[in-house]
Design a protein around this motif. Structure first.
Motif, PDB file in Angstrom:
ATOM      1  N   PRO A  50       6.422 -10.801  -1.167  1.00  0.00           N
ATOM      2  CA  PRO A  50       6.194 -10.685  -3.195  1.00  0.00           C
ATOM      3  C   PRO A  50       5.671 -12.044  -3.868  1.00  0.00           C
ATOM      4  O   PRO A  50       5.428 -12.138  -4.652  1.00  0.00           O
ATOM      5  N   SER A  86       3.430 -11.224  -6.846  1.00  0.00           N
ATOM      6  CA  SER A  86       2.038 -10.828  -5.836  1.00  0.00           C
ATOM      7  C   SER A  86       2.706  -9.537  -4.931  1.00  0.00           C
ATOM      8  O   SER A  86       3.394  -9.926  -3.862  1.00  0.00           O
ATOM      9  N   THR A  87       0.851  -9.278  -4.739  1.00  0.00           N
ATOM     10  CA  THR A  87       0.581  -8.163  -3.552  1.00  0.00           C
ATOM     11  C   THR A  87       0.887  -8.624  -2.451  1.00  0.00           C
ATOM     12  O   THR A  87      -0.374  -9.932  -2.071  1.00  0.00           O
ATOM     13  N   ILE A 117      -2.770   1.337  -6.399  1.00  0.00           N
ATOM     14  CA  ILE A 117      -1.853   1.098  -6.883  1.00  0.00           C
ATOM     15  C   ILE A 117      -1.402   2.618  -7.151  1.00  0.00           C
ATOM     16  O   ILE A 117      -2.279   3.596  -8.090  1.00  0.00           O
ATOM     17  N   LEU A 137       2.819   0.499  -4.609  1.00  0.00           N
ATOM     18  CA  LEU A 137       1.174   0.088  -4.269  1.00  0.00           C
ATOM     19  C   LEU A 137       1.069   0.663  -2.420  1.00  0.00           C
ATOM     20  O   LEU A 137       1.897   0.618  -1.873  1.00  0.00           O
ATOM     21  N   ILE A 177       1.248  -9.374  -9.403  1.00  0.00           N
ATOM     22  CA  ILE A 177       1.578  -7.404 -10.140  1.00  0.00           C
ATOM     23  C   ILE A 177       2.737  -7.177 -11.200  1.00  0.00           C
ATOM     24  O   ILE A 177       2.726  -6.388 -11.514  1.00  0.00           O
TER      25      ILE A 177
END
Length: 377
Positions: free
Chosen positions: A240, A273-274, A280, A295, A325
């Protein structure tokens, strides 16, 4: 005397070739990447999807700054290497220049005359014909390397302005991204969070396992079903954040403590980042993990990211893959510190840590089974 000097110089003077693959080209390419990121930042605010555009711009700045640091490091090391070699061979270089000046100042008929008569003169002419190309080659090599030193020093001087623009641009990109995330209203929500139940769960929780097991209890009006299965992406998901693996699952730290997750070392303020589309389930402070983002890519699967400084989004939102995120903590390095690190042959410090834990049916599994972590990390 000239003849002896010719022979000595042709045998003795040879400067080493560049060990790195063209450090100057790497630094110039990094500067162009930062220029491209600046142009993308100007266009991002007018993009249809501002969050996506600004996320890509921020990543471009991070890539460009990292490339600039690495290019500057190689430039500095190469310049120091050349300076050291040239200084060590200062006497030989001065001798070469003296010989070349003597040859250029002496008429050709006089240059080949020899006191032993015609035979000596003929031999002298043949010797001169043999060594002249070698002398020219040595002079050309010296000229090339002196030009390289000049180019490298110019790049070091220009790096200050380039880094200033890059650091200013990355800060602007973060600010605009945070605002764009706050303004976003187009994401679907699978449920709304009950703040009272969330507070009770946090207060009664002593472990990450206990908190994860109670996540479904804090959701109100949850839509039935789940996001699409991502089992086919197992083992190929990107990490991520730009990072290096500090400790793998089960590896003990300096105090002997082991965790079932992965610990990554990142640079300050790095974008997280996802790695896939996900809901969420929770975002905010938790236990001693700092800010946490939990997540749910699919039913029964949780991705837990702990140690962020800033978290984006609202509990219950469904995020597309690659969505921001949060940001890591710390402060961007000052330009002086970056230049000092380059002068010591060091890269940028990865001072922040992100903890990743993956839970399948509320049991921890090795994140390396899901993420591409690299063989050398």
């Amino acid at each position: 005397m000239i003849r002896a000097a010719l022979i000595a110089l042709c045998i003795g003077i040879a400067l080493p070739a560049c060990a790195d693959p063209d450090p100057a080209a790497l630094a110039e390419a990094a500067a162009k990447r930062l220029e491209t990121a600046a142009m993308e930042l100007d266009r991002a605010d007018s993009a249809r999807n501002r969050v996506k555009a600004l996320s890509e711009t921020l990543r471009a700045y991070e890539d460009g700054l990292e490339a600039m640091r690495e290019g500057l490091r190689r430039v500095t090391l190469r310049e120091a290497e050349l300076a050291q070699v040239l200084q060590a061979r200062e006497t030989e270089i001065a001798q070469l220049l003296g010989v070349l000046q003597s040859i250029s100042a002496t008429p050709a008929p006089v240059l080949v005359l020899h006191p032993d008569g015609p035979t000596g003169t003929a031999r002298s002419g043949m010797l001169l014909a043999d060594v002249t190309p070698a002398l020219n080659e040595q002079a050309a090599r010296l000229r090339t390397q002196l030009d390289e030193v000049s180019t490298l020093r110019s790049l070091q001087q220009n790096a200050v302005a380039t880094l200033e623009k890059g650091l200013d641009g990355v800060q602007q990109a973060r600010t605009r991204l945070s605002q764009a995330v706050a303004d976003r209203t187009d994401l679907p929500r699978r449920f709304t969070e009950d703040p009272v139940k969330t507070a009770i769960l946090i207060a009664s929780t002593e472990t990450l396992t206990g908190f994860a097991s109670g996540l479904t209890d804090i959701a109100d009006n949850e839509s039935p079903g789940s996001l699409p299965d991502i089992a086919h992406r197992k083992g190929v998901l990107p990490l991520p954040v730009q990072s290096v693996v500090l400790r793998r699952a089960g590896e003990a730290d300096a105090t002997g403590i082991t965790r079932p997750g992965l610990i990554l070392a990142t640079r300050p303020r790095a974008l997280v980042s996802t790695p896939s589309a996900a809901t969420i389930r929770y975002q905010g402070p938790l236990l001693d993990y700092g800010n946490v983002m939990i997540l749910e890519p699919q039913a029964g699967l949780l991705f837990i990211f702990a140690g962020l400084d800033v978290v984006y989004g609202i509990t219950g939102q469904v995020l597309p893959a690659g969505s921001p995120i949060g940001l890591m903590g710390g402060e961007d390095a000052e330009i002086g510190a970056i230049l000092a690190q380059a002068g010591k042959g060091a890269g940028a410090e990865a001072t922040e840590t992100l903890y990743i834990e993956i839970r399948e049916d509320n049991a921890p599994v090795d994140p390396a089974t899901w993420f591409v972590t690299g063989k050398d990390n």
